[in-house]
Design an enzyme around this catalytic site. Sequence first.
Site: not given
Length: 458
Positions: A107, A111
Site C-alpha cells: 500500500c 501511494v
Amino acid sequence: MLLRHTPKEISERKALTINPAKTCQPVGAMYAALGIHRCLPHSHGSQGCCAYHRSALTRHYAEPIMASTSSFTEGASVFGGQSNMLESIQNIFALYDPDIIAVNTTCLSEVIGDDLKQIINRAMGDNKIPPGKTVMYASTPSFKGSHVTGYANMLSAIVQNFAVATGTRNDAITILPSFIEPSDMSEIKHIAEEMGIKYIMYPDTSDVVNAPMDGKFHMYPKGGTTKELIRQSGDSRRAIALGRVGVFPAAQLLDTKCKVKTDILDLPIGITATDTFVDTLRKIAGVTVPESINDERGRLVDVLCDKAQYVYGKKVSLMGDPDTLFGLAQFCKDAGMQVLHVVTGTPAGAKWDRRVKELLGDGTIVKSGAQADLFYLHQLMQNDKPDLLFGNTYCKYIARDMDIPLIRTAFPIYDRMGHSYFPITGYRGGLHLLIKVLDAFMDRQDRDAPEEKFELVM
Ligand code: SF4
C-alpha cells in the site's frame, strides 16, 4: 461468545467492512513467487508489511517462508523507496543468491508512487543485478483486490518476464493453476503424469511449502518450476488455466504474448469439474484415459453412492476464494447438497457472481467484494441456518456461534493441519473432501443421538 452481538437484521452498508473475507494482495503474490524455483519474494514497503505477509504464509503452511523487504522507515515513506530497493537488490544477491527476486509492491509504496520498472532498470544500469539473474515485479496495492488478485498479478508478471515464443512449438501442455494448496498442485501433476502427458506447470508450490523435514535448512527448497521451463511454456502447444479469477490475466497474456491457445477451465474440484479437466487433457494430448484414473473416479462415485443419505439435501454456506468457491459449489451440487450462501471478499466481478448464480439457481445468495465480509455471512446464516459451513479459520467463531461444523477449505487455515498434504482437487481430492464432509455430519449425528439411536455402523 465472541460474535454474539452480530444482529440478524441486514442493513445496507457502503463504506464499512467488518471482518474481511480476504487477506492482502502481497500474500498471494508471495505465494505465487514461492512456486518458482530459487525465487525470493520481496515486499517493497515497510518491515511490518513483510512480517505480516510472511507470518500469514508461515502460519498457514507451518513452514518457514523466506522473503525480504525494502524496510521502509520515515525517509523512504516521504522521499520514495528507490535507494532502499537498490540497496536491497545488492544485499539480496550478495547474501542469499537467488536466481530471481520477485518484488511485490505494498500500500505504502503504491501511494508514494514508486516506479518499480524504472528502479529495476536503474539497478541493471548500475550493474547491481548479476548476469543470468532476474528482478521482476508485480503491482499489488492492498487498498484494492485480495490475496487472490495478488496471486493473479504475480502470475502475469511471471509470464511477462519469462515465457518466450521462439517460433518452434514443443509438445508440452502448459498448466496454470489458481491459488490452491501445494497438495492440490501435486494432485494436478499426478493426473497429468498418470495420463502420460508432457506438461509444464507454474507456479508449483509443492515441495516448497510442504517440503519434508530432512534436518537441514534449505533457503530454496527443491520444488518450484524452473525459469527454463517457464521460458519453454511460450512454445507449448496449448495451455490450460485452472480457475478464472486467479489465472485469467496470466492465461490471456500467454495467449497474446506467445500465441499459446488457452482453455479456461474451473478448478477440478468434485466429479464434474475433474471430468472436464481430464477430458480436456485427453483431447488435447490425444491420449486415452488410463484405468488408474477411471479407478480413482470410481472410488469417489462409490463412496458418494454408499453414503449419499448423509449429504443429500443438507444445507451449506461457502466462504473463501472465488475459484475454489466455484469448485466447492459444484462439488456440493454433485453431492445433492443445497448451497444457501456463497461469499468471497475478493472482488471477483459480476461475471463470477452470475456464473455461481447460474450454477446454483436464484435460491442461493452470492456476494463478492469489500462488503462481502464475515459479518455479512454471519447475518445471512442467522436468517437461514445451514447444516455446515466451508471456510477459513476465521469462520470458526461463526461456526461456534451457530453450533454447526466447519470444513476448513480456504486461506488462511491456522488451526488445523492437512490442507498442505491432502488435496481437494482431482478424484482423490474429491474423495478426501467428501470424507471430511461425511465425518462432520456423522460426528454431529453421534454427538446429538439419543442413547437408543447411537449406532455402531452408519
Ligand atoms: S494491507 Fe497494505 S499496509 Fe497492510 S500489510 Fe498489506 S500491503 Fe501492508
